[in-house]
Design a protein around this motif. Structure first.
Motif, short mmCIF file in Angstrom:
data_model
loop_
_atom_site.label_atom_id
_atom_site.label_comp_id
_atom_site.label_asym_id
_atom_site.label_seq_id
_atom_site.Cartn_x
_atom_site.Cartn_y
_atom_site.Cartn_z
N GLN A 1 0.78 -1.20 0.01
CA GLN A 1 -0.15 -0.05 0.20
C GLN A 1 0.83 1.28 -0.01
O GLN A 1 0.32 2.17 0.40
N LYS A 2 2.01 1.24 -0.70
CA LYS A 2 2.91 2.70 -0.40
C LYS A 2 2.37 3.52 -1.36
O LYS A 2 1.64 3.30 -2.30
N GLY A 3 2.45 4.58 -0.59
CA GLY A 3 2.03 5.89 -1.39
C GLY A 3 0.55 5.88 -1.40
O GLY A 3 0.06 6.78 -1.95
N ASN A 4 -0.04 5.49 -0.31
CA ASN A 4 -1.60 5.34 -0.27
C ASN A 4 -2.27 6.59 0.09
O ASN A 4 -1.41 7.64 0.22
N ASN A 5 -3.58 6.84 0.01
CA ASN A 5 -4.15 8.12 0.07
C ASN A 5 -3.97 8.97 1.64
O ASN A 5 -4.13 10.12 1.63
N GLU A 6 -3.48 8.10 2.66
CA GLU A 6 -3.14 8.85 3.92
C GLU A 6 -1.77 9.38 3.99
O GLU A 6 -1.71 10.34 4.69
N GLU B 1 -1.64 6.34 18.07
CA GLU B 1 -1.81 6.27 16.67
C GLU B 1 -0.28 6.44 15.92
O GLU B 1 -0.14 5.96 14.99
N LEU B 2 0.46 7.02 16.90
CA LEU B 2 1.85 7.32 16.08
C LEU B 2 3.19 6.54 16.57
O LEU B 2 4.12 6.95 16.44
N VAL B 3 2.90 5.42 17.45
CA VAL B 3 3.90 4.72 17.89
C VAL B 3 5.04 4.40 16.92
O VAL B 3 4.78 4.07 15.70
N GLY B 4 6.20 4.74 17.11
CA GLY B 4 7.46 4.41 16.27
C GLY B 4 7.63 5.31 15.08
O GLY B 4 8.58 5.10 14.14
N PRO C 1 -11.99 20.04 20.41
CA PRO C 1 -11.26 19.37 19.57
C PRO C 1 -11.99 18.17 18.90
O PRO C 1 -11.27 16.92 18.41
N ALA C 2 -13.31 17.80 19.44
CA ALA C 2 -13.93 16.81 19.35
C ALA C 2 -14.13 16.09 17.99
O ALA C 2 -14.10 14.93 17.81
N THR C 3 -14.48 17.19 16.98
CA THR C 3 -14.56 16.43 15.52
C THR C 3 -13.13 15.62 15.16
O THR C 3 -13.33 14.64 14.72
N GLU C 4 -12.14 16.05 15.29
CA GLU C 4 -11.00 15.53 14.73
C GLU C 4 -10.33 14.41 15.56
O GLU C 4 -10.14 13.40 15.20
N ARG D 1 1.65 12.05 7.66
CA ARG D 1 0.46 11.48 7.27
C ARG D 1 -1.00 11.88 7.76
O ARG D 1 -0.94 12.78 8.63
N LEU D 2 -2.01 12.05 7.04
CA LEU D 2 -3.31 12.59 7.51
C LEU D 2 -3.58 12.52 8.79
O LEU D 2 -4.40 13.34 9.41
N ALA D 3 -3.63 11.43 9.47
CA ALA D 3 -4.09 11.25 10.86
C ALA D 3 -3.47 12.23 11.70
O ALA D 3 -3.99 12.64 12.39
N GLU D 4 -1.98 12.37 11.37
CA GLU D 4 -1.37 13.41 12.26
C GLU D 4 -1.90 14.68 11.75
O GLU D 4 -1.99 15.60 12.80
N ALA D 5 -2.26 15.24 10.86
CA ALA D 5 -2.74 16.33 10.56
C ALA D 5 -4.16 16.44 11.24
O ALA D 5 -4.17 17.56 11.95
N TYR D 6 -4.94 15.72 11.34
CA TYR D 6 -6.25 15.80 12.01
C TYR D 6 -5.71 15.96 13.83
O TYR D 6 -6.53 16.71 14.51
#
Length: 520
Positions: free
Chosen positions: A276-281, A454-457, A415-418, A396-401
């Motif tokens: 899944q390299k370069g996936n949308n996230e 979410e961001l381990v490692g 910050p509930a929405t994110e 990646r997108l998860a960190e942006a949120y």
């Protein structure tokens, strides 16, 4: 005044990198000064080379951003067959004589090479305006990224902005030195300037190249959000920030520009999957490929000689001999996370828990016989053997949120929405615990906990503890009353927020005397 030797050689500056669509580590050919920097293909190859060099610093980024984050163990590895590395850093035992990181973390070499790239591209007449602008957007973003790591690590650092050795060959040794910046603000302002140059150069072009393995406008906007969020919250030159409101607005604007350009993977594990390299996230990742280069995460796993059948899973059933199907591809456990980090997950429903860790136990099960090993970057199997060649995300997108949640919390908004976006993906089809906004500190701690899961490692945790705050505005690195949070004693270890400059660097130039970071 602190100085640093500009030690790039002419050969290093003029080497040409393979211009194919992968990041080969070795140069394909050598070009002298007379026949390189002559066409777009060469510039493109040089840019790929800069990213190959970026990948070489993957462990450095991890060491600077996560080793001191309070989630790693020291001592003996889980299987009893290895000693864990970096114990001094993990327990915050850093000093001038043993800082754990030396020679400015080695980051001036890639900075000098980026400087030469900028110098050559800015004067190039053979590039179209569009190509030149995009290349400069990448280069200024890369330089700001390196300097932001240096800034968060050392504070005041030398600001090398041009390839002096190449452009103006020094006639004496003294001309090959560069003074350290006088203030932290000078460094931070330079980083912000490079970020803005990068944004301007990209001119709204969100094109992603090489499956997200090359710097892009999306990466610059993520870096901009990080830089301005840091600037809004972290003391500079010992004083509280004075531009918090405008910095938060800049960070939020960057995040709200980048978020609509990407989308979360429905399955957390797929974010990191080899196929899944370069996936949308993914916004930017360090590229690895079987047969080309591997990441360092094999050091988080058991070796073939470890008898994993001595352990049981969460149900009490004996583990197979090779539960992760490493097929002899493991190295030896050198880095291991604390089981307390695994306990932060709702392990029955949060799919991130076992997509991130292998949890295992030794009977009788006690607090001392519970273990986890990182399984997040397992890579793929080639010819029957595990190859640790999964890409490692930088952004990646998860960190942006999660950054947007942090910005909103500092702005006094919910910050509930994110937070719910991240939790919903983590829980999948199961009902997820909706976020309930509370006080600033309650929200800040909840955002940190979500980042932890979410961001381990991914090299973020130490920077998180430095940036994120309690109700009084102090960094969470001092919150000793919370597990896996406070890692420093405020009364005696405040100076350790910055790393010391190693003794060899200090003594290598007599002008460095008495210019160590305070407290060392």
């Amino acid at each position: 005044m602190k100085k640093i030797l500009l030690s790039i050689t002419l050969v290093a500056l003029l080497v040409s990198f393979n211009a194919c669509n992968k990041l080969d580590l070795a140069p394909e050919d050598y070009f002298g000064s007379g026949n390189f920097w002559k066409n777009t293909a060469q510039v493109d190859g040089a840019m790929i080379g800069l990213h190959s060099q970026l990948r070489d610093f993957q462990f450095t980024f991890y060491a600077l951003g996560e080793l001191r984050g309070g989630t790693l163990k020291e001592g003996t590895g889980a299987t009893g067959s290895s000693s864990l590395n970096s114990g001094a850093l993990i327990r915050q035992d850093i000093r001038e004589s043993a800082p754990g990181i030396s020679s400015w973390a080695g980051l001036y070499r890639p900075i000098f090479d980026v400087n030469n790239f900028i110098f050559q591209v800015e004067k190039a007449t053979y590039l179209s305006d569009t190509n030149k602008s995009y290349f400069l957007g990448q280069a200024y973003g890369l330089r700001a990224f390196y300097y932001f790591h240096l800034y968060r690590t050392f504070g005041r650092v030398p600001l090398a902005t041009e390839p002096k050795v190449l452009a103006n060959m020094p006639t004496s040794a003294d001309q090959a030195y560069l003074p350290r910046a006088k203030t932290e603000k000078e460094v931070l302002d330079f980083i912000k300037s490079d970020v803005e140059k990068s944004v301007t150069s990209f001119n709204g072009d969100f094109t992603n190249k090489a499956q997200k393995a090359l710097w892009s406008l999306g990466a610059t906007l993520m870096l901009k959000a990080e830089v301005y969020l840091w600037s809004a919250k972290v003391k500079i030159d010992g004083a509280a920030p004075t531009t918090t409101s405008t910095d938060l607005a800049a960070a939020r604007e960057a995040l709200e520009l980048v978020i609509p350009k990407y989308s979360l993977q429905s399955n957390y594990a797929n974010v990191f999957a080899y196929n899944q390299k370069g996936n949308n996230e993914i916004i930017l990742a360090l590229r690895y490929a079987a047969g080309e280069s591997t990441n360092f995460y094999g050091q988080f796993l058991y070796q073939a000689s470890d008898n994993m059948t001595n352990f049981v899973d969460a149900t009490g059933a004996a583990l197979p001999a090779d539960p992760l199907l490493l097929a002899g591809g493991g190295a030896i456990i050198r880095y291991e996370y604390k089981y307390g980090l695994f306990e932060k997950y709702d392990t029955a429903f949060d799919k991130r828990a076992r997509a991130t860790f292998l949890d295992f136990y030794r009977k009788p099960v006690t607090s001392a016989t519970k273990f986890i090993l990182l399984r997040k970057f397992l890579g793929t199997v080639v010819d029957g053997k595990r190859s640790f060649s999964e890409d490692v995300p930088i952004y990646r997108l998860a960190e942006a949120y999660l950054m947007l949640a942090e910005v909103k919390n500092k702005q006094g908004q919910s910050p509930a929405t994110e937070m719910d976006i991240i939790r919903k993906r983590a829980y999948g089809v199961s009902p997820f615990p909706a976020f309930i906004s509370g006080s600033f500190e309650e929200n800040e701690l909840a955002i940190l906990a979500e980042r932890d899961k979410e961001l381990v490692g991914e090299g973020k945790r130490w920077y998180d503890l430095r940036r994120m705050q309690d109700a009084s505005g102090e960094p969470l690195a001092f919150r000793k009353d919370l597990p896996l949070v406070g890692v420093l004693d405020k009364a005696t270890e405040t100076h350790k927020l910055l790393w010391p400059i190693d003794r060899a660097t200090l003594t290598g130039d007599e002008t460095l005397k008495n210019d160590q970071n305070p407290g060392y």
